[in-house]
Design a protein around this motif. Structure first.
Motif, PDB file in Angstrom:
ATOM      1  N   ARG A 100       0.828  -1.205   0.000  1.00  0.00           N
ATOM      2  CA  ARG A 100       0.000   0.000   0.000  1.00  0.00           C
ATOM      3  C   ARG A 100       0.864   1.258   0.000  1.00  0.00           C
ATOM      4  N   VAL A 101       1.942   1.229   0.788  1.00  0.00           N
ATOM      5  CA  VAL A 101       2.847   2.389   0.819  1.00  0.00           C
ATOM      6  C   VAL A 101       3.488   2.595  -0.552  1.00  0.00           C
ATOM      7  N   GLN A 102       3.889   1.488  -1.182  1.00  0.00           N
ATOM      8  CA  GLN A 102       4.498   1.590  -2.509  1.00  0.00           C
ATOM      9  C   GLN A 102       3.497   2.122  -3.530  1.00  0.00           C
ATOM     10  N   ASN A 103       2.274   1.629  -3.478  1.00  0.00           N
ATOM     11  CA  ASN A 103       1.246   2.110  -4.409  1.00  0.00           C
ATOM     12  C   ASN A 103       0.957   3.604  -4.186  1.00  0.00           C
ATOM     13  N   PHE A 104       0.924   4.003  -2.921  1.00  0.00           N
ATOM     14  CA  PHE A 104       0.682   5.413  -2.626  1.00  0.00           C
ATOM     15  C   PHE A 104       1.833   6.280  -3.127  1.00  0.00           C
ATOM     16  N   ALA A 105       3.060   5.771  -2.994  1.00  0.00           N
ATOM     17  CA  ALA A 105       4.221   6.531  -3.467  1.00  0.00           C
ATOM     18  C   ALA A 105       4.162   6.719  -4.990  1.00  0.00           C
ATOM     19  N   TRP A 106       3.828   5.629  -5.719  1.00  0.00           N
ATOM     20  CA  TRP A 106       3.700   5.755  -7.178  1.00  0.00           C
ATOM     21  C   TRP A 106       2.568   6.708  -7.551  1.00  0.00           C
TER      22      TRP A 106
END
Length: 218
Positions: free
Chosen positions: A184-190
């Protein structure tokens, strides 16, 4: 080597009697607040509660055994317990089980007199292997002393297996939660990166169109 140390530690904990014993005084009230004693239990664990209530005229002690779920499921409830009361329940799920007591003041007693009144509660809570009466089992099945001890060790080993299985499931649950959080953190960063890029491109075209209207650029 680490797993052997963990197993030895669990064996030590389970060989130590898992008994919660506490003695306290319980003041009365018209609408008394419950006094709850909480203990962690595993699924299908046997819990034996022994409450010894001291004398006290004009007072009524009620006991209730609940769990820690949001629904506060009631395993057992009993009114006006006196002397020694023994109760047994089986845990339905992992979590905490609470033994709650209330001391109700009789309507015939003036509230000002309640300041000098109380009931003494001696509470013992046995969980798991310590809640099993192996002497009764030995008498019923005509077991020898060695067979009785072997039966106790069998119960201890079963608790160790259940504890290891619980720790394994909890570790898997935490690992799944960590992977989900990282994703989720990675998706939010992208999403944030592409949003900023899109915002920057929009600002460029917007400013270009603005300057063209003002004839500042060709």
């Amino acid at each position: 080597m680490a797993s052997r140390g963990t197993l030895s530690f669990l064996l030590f904990l389970l060989l130590v009697p898992f008994v919660a014993a506490i003695k306290f005084t319980l003041p009365p009230g018209r609408v008394p607040a419950p006094k709850c004693i909480w203990n962690a239990v595993h699924t299908n664990a046997l819990v034996i509660v022994t409450a010894n209530v001291g004398p006290g005229p004009g007072q009524r002690v009620d006991i209730e055994i609940i769990d820690s779920t949001p629904q506060r499921n009631v395993y057992l409830s009993k009114r006006d317990i006196k002397g020694e009361t023994r109760l047994a329940v089986t845990a339905h799920a992992e979590g905490d089980i609470g033994v709650c007591l209330r001391n109700w003041l009789s309507p015939d007693v003036k509230i000002v007199l309640a300041q000098n009144m109380s009931r003494t509660i001696d509470l013992d809570i046995d969980i798991g292997v310590d809640a099993v009466d192996y002497n009764a089992i030995a008498n019923q099945e005509s077991l020898s002393g060695l067979e009785t001890e072997m039966r106790k060790l069998e119960g201890v080993v079963k608790e160790i297996e259940d504890e290891l299985e619980y720790l394994k499931k909890r570790e898997e649950r935490f690992a799944t939660t960590n992977l989900s959080t990282n994703q989720r953190v990675q998706n939010f960063a992208w999403f944030t990166l592409f949003s900023l890029i899109g915002l920057g491109v929009w600002q460029i075209f917007h400013l270009r169109a603005f300057f063209k209207r003002k004839y500042l650029i060709d």
